[in-house]
Scaffold this motif. Structure first.
Motif, PDB file in Angstrom:
ATOM      1  N   GLN A 264       0.428   2.581  -2.870  1.00 35.89           N
ATOM      2  CA  GLN A 264       0.237   3.967  -3.273  1.00 35.89           C
ATOM      3  C   GLN A 264       0.531   4.964  -2.152  1.00 35.89           C
ATOM      4  OE1 GLN A 264      -0.260   4.892  -6.450  1.00 35.89           O
ATOM      5  NE2 GLN A 264      -0.100   2.700  -6.902  1.00 35.89           N
ATOM      6  N   THR A 265       0.783   4.498  -0.947  1.00 36.08           N
ATOM      7  CA  THR A 265       1.168   5.398   0.148  1.00 36.08           C
ATOM      8  C   THR A 265       2.673   5.344   0.405  1.00 36.08           C
ATOM      9  OG1 THR A 265       0.548   3.628   1.689  1.00 36.08           O
ATOM     10  CG2 THR A 265      -1.060   5.363   1.314  1.00 36.08           C
ATOM     11  N   LYS A 266       3.430   4.842  -0.547  1.00 38.56           N
ATOM     12  CA  LYS A 266       4.879   4.720  -0.381  1.00 38.56           C
ATOM     13  C   LYS A 266       5.533   6.077  -0.166  1.00 38.56           C
ATOM     14  CE  LYS A 266       9.009   2.951  -2.732  1.00 38.56           C
ATOM     15  NZ  LYS A 266       9.517   2.256  -3.954  1.00 38.56           N
ATOM     16  N   GLY A 267       5.062   7.106  -0.865  1.00 44.34           N
ATOM     17  CA  GLY A 267       5.689   8.421  -0.772  1.00 44.34           C
ATOM     18  C   GLY A 267       5.433   9.162   0.516  1.00 44.34           C
ATOM     19  N   PHE A 268       4.606   8.622   1.390  1.00 42.54           N
ATOM     20  CA  PHE A 268       4.283   9.333   2.627  1.00 42.54           C
ATOM     21  C   PHE A 268       5.323   9.120   3.716  1.00 42.54           C
ATOM     22  CE2 PHE A 268       0.028  11.091   1.971  1.00 42.54           C
ATOM     23  CZ  PHE A 268      -0.265  10.545   0.740  1.00 42.54           C
ATOM     24  N   GLY A 269       6.240   8.187   3.512  1.00 41.64           N
ATOM     25  CA  GLY A 269       7.405   8.089   4.383  1.00 41.64           C
ATOM     26  C   GLY A 269       7.211   7.384   5.703  1.00 41.64           C
TER      27      GLY A 269
ATOM     28  N   ALA B  23     -11.072  -2.998  -5.844  1.00 43.15           N
ATOM     29  CA  ALA B  23      -9.723  -3.439  -6.163  1.00 43.15           C
ATOM     30  C   ALA B  23      -8.898  -2.342  -6.808  1.00 43.15           C
ATOM     31  CB  ALA B  23      -9.773  -4.670  -7.074  1.00 43.15           C
ATOM     32  N   VAL B  24      -9.518  -1.542  -7.674  1.00 43.19           N
ATOM     33  CA  VAL B  24      -8.735  -0.580  -8.466  1.00 43.19           C
ATOM     34  C   VAL B  24      -8.706   0.819  -7.860  1.00 43.19           C
ATOM     35  CG1 VAL B  24      -9.191  -1.860 -10.588  1.00 43.19           C
ATOM     36  CG2 VAL B  24     -10.691   0.045  -9.959  1.00 43.19           C
ATOM     37  N   SER B  25      -9.585   1.111  -6.903  1.00 44.24           N
ATOM     38  CA  SER B  25      -9.668   2.483  -6.382  1.00 44.24           C
ATOM     39  C   SER B  25      -8.346   3.018  -5.827  1.00 44.24           C
ATOM     40  CB  SER B  25     -10.765   2.573  -5.315  1.00 44.24           C
ATOM     41  OG  SER B  25     -12.035   2.499  -5.903  1.00 44.24           O
ATOM     42  N   PRO B  26      -7.610   2.288  -4.979  1.00 41.40           N
ATOM     43  CA  PRO B  26      -6.336   2.843  -4.482  1.00 41.40           C
ATOM     44  C   PRO B  26      -5.341   3.137  -5.599  1.00 41.40           C
ATOM     45  CG  PRO B  26      -6.997   0.923  -3.195  1.00 41.40           C
ATOM     46  CD  PRO B  26      -7.883   0.962  -4.391  1.00 41.40           C
ATOM     47  N   TRP B  27      -5.302   2.279  -6.601  1.00 39.90           N
ATOM     48  CA  TRP B  27      -4.380   2.494  -7.720  1.00 39.90           C
ATOM     49  C   TRP B  27      -4.781   3.730  -8.512  1.00 39.90           C
ATOM     50  CZ3 TRP B  27      -0.316  -0.790  -7.494  1.00 39.90           C
ATOM     51  CH2 TRP B  27      -0.499  -1.982  -6.770  1.00 39.90           C
ATOM     52  N   LEU B  28      -6.081   3.895  -8.766  1.00 41.44           N
ATOM     53  CA  LEU B  28      -6.545   5.057  -9.521  1.00 41.44           C
ATOM     54  C   LEU B  28      -6.338   6.341  -8.733  1.00 41.44           C
ATOM     55  CD1 LEU B  28      -9.883   3.639 -11.020  1.00 41.44           C
ATOM     56  CD2 LEU B  28      -7.643   3.816 -12.127  1.00 41.44           C
ATOM     57  N   ILE B  29      -6.609   6.296  -7.429  1.00 47.72           N
ATOM     58  CA  ILE B  29      -6.415   7.491  -6.601  1.00 47.72           C
ATOM     59  C   ILE B  29      -4.941   7.883  -6.573  1.00 47.72           C
ATOM     60  CG2 ILE B  29      -6.540   8.382  -4.245  1.00 47.72           C
ATOM     61  CD1 ILE B  29      -9.052   6.707  -3.852  1.00 47.72           C
ATOM     62  N   GLY B  30      -4.049   6.896  -6.416  1.00 50.04           N
ATOM     63  CA  GLY B  30      -2.621   7.187  -6.394  1.00 50.04           C
ATOM     64  C   GLY B  30      -2.141   7.787  -7.696  1.00 50.04           C
ATOM     65  N   MET B  31      -2.580   7.238  -8.831  1.00 47.05           N
ATOM     66  CA  MET B  31      -2.178   7.759 -10.135  1.00 47.05           C
ATOM     67  C   MET B  31      -2.737   9.155 -10.358  1.00 47.05           C
ATOM     68  SD  MET B  31      -2.752   4.227 -12.301  1.00 47.05           S
ATOM     69  CE  MET B  31      -1.975   4.774 -13.822  1.00 47.05           C
ATOM     70  N   LEU B  32      -3.948   9.398  -9.883  1.00 47.62           N
ATOM     71  CA  LEU B  32      -4.551  10.717 -10.037  1.00 47.62           C
ATOM     72  C   LEU B  32      -3.861  11.754  -9.154  1.00 47.62           C
ATOM     73  CD1 LEU B  32      -6.803  12.309 -11.417  1.00 47.62           C
ATOM     74  CD2 LEU B  32      -8.350  11.631  -9.572  1.00 47.62           C
ATOM     75  N   CYS B  33      -3.498  11.360  -7.931  1.00 51.97           N
ATOM     76  CA  CYS B  33      -2.832  12.293  -7.022  1.00 51.97           C
ATOM     77  C   CYS B  33      -1.455  12.707  -7.550  1.00 51.97           C
ATOM     78  CB  CYS B  33      -2.691  11.670  -5.639  1.00 51.97           C
ATOM     79  SG  CYS B  33      -4.234  11.613  -4.699  1.00 51.97           S
ATOM     80  N   ARG B  34      -0.802  11.821  -8.279  1.00 47.99           N
ATOM     81  CA  ARG B  34       0.503  12.159  -8.855  1.00 47.99           C
ATOM     82  C   ARG B  34       0.398  13.238  -9.931  1.00 47.99           C
ATOM     83  NH1 ARG B  34       1.150   7.020  -7.049  1.00 47.99           N
ATOM     84  NH2 ARG B  34       3.192   6.489  -6.194  1.00 47.99           N
TER      85      ARG B  34
END
Length: 231
Positions: A50-55, A89-100
């Motif tokens: 989920q931090t892929k877009g940070f470069g 387990a799911v928090s990073p995925w949920l945070i990434g989807m919410l931030c989008r």
């Protein structure tokens, strides 16, 4: 807890448990290893993905390593708290989807008309996790409020409201997707979070900052994550 003779609605998580049993070829021991060690891998992988877009490749690796070092899952294991493992387990995925859905860098702003597929995907992911641990249904609204507060502190009030609105809509989607079981699962606080295993004690501010919800997280290394977050 009611067994097959219960008149209440069965948790949808039984379907996922059946899939795990199928993958494990009927081996209960192997299935338990999947359910216990799977979240320990899924959480750091989510932080990396989920931090892929940070470069920054080093930044992504640092995020994964630091997330793996959090004491939350190890305290959950020590205390037998399945909901803690699922939430980790799911928090990073949920945070990434919410931030989008918030429209802040590095994610482009998406109009509400085009955001519905992402909202439904977030709701589906939340429903999947909540079918195993109903307390996770409360996680996304907490994330929405946290992102709103952070946005206000950064002077981005309007963007923060998008986070909150998206979190409430996604939670409603998950609640409906799990109905009618979700009505019974959230009828009380104890039914949502489960019965405590062991003695209860109030956590102090230092313990909360270090995420020391159990025997792990004390000492200087526990404060290292807090210092990194402050910087």
């Amino acid at each position: 807890p009611g067994g097959l003779s219960s008149a209440t609605f069965a948790p949808p998580g039984l379907l996922l448990m059946g899939v795990v049993g199928l993958v494990a070829l009927g081996s209960t021991n192997f299935a338990v290893h999947i359910l216990v060690f799977g979240p320990l891998l899924l959480g750091p992988w989510g932080a990396y993905a989920q931090t892929k877009g940070f470069g920054s490749q080093r930044g992504r690796l640092a995020a994964a390593v630091l997330y793996a070092a959090l004491p939350v899952p190890y305290n959950a294991l020590a205390q037998g708290h399945w909901a803690g493992l699922v939430a980790y387990a799911v928090s990073p995925w949920l945070i990434g989807m919410l931030c989008r859905l918030g429209g802040r860098a590095p994610y482009p702003l998406v109009g509400w008309g085009r955001a519905w597929p992402r909202l439904l995907a977030l709701g589906a992911a939340l429903a999947l996790a909540a079918s195993l641990a109903p307390a996770v249904l409360l996680l996304v609204p907490v994330l929405g409020v946290s992102l709103l507060v952070g946005s206000l502190l950064a002077g981005w009030g309007n963007g923060g409201l998008r986070y909150l609105a998206a979190s409430l809509v996604a939670t409603a989607v998950a609640f409906v997707a799990l109905a009618p079981w979700s009505f019974g699962a959230l009828r009380s606080w104890s039914s949502a979070v489960g019965a405590p295993s062991g003695g209860l004690h109030a956590l102090g501010l230092g313990e909360l900052l270090r995420l020391q919800t159990g025997p792990y997280g004390a000492g200087p290394l526990g404060w290292a994550l807090v210092v990194a977050a402050a910087i």
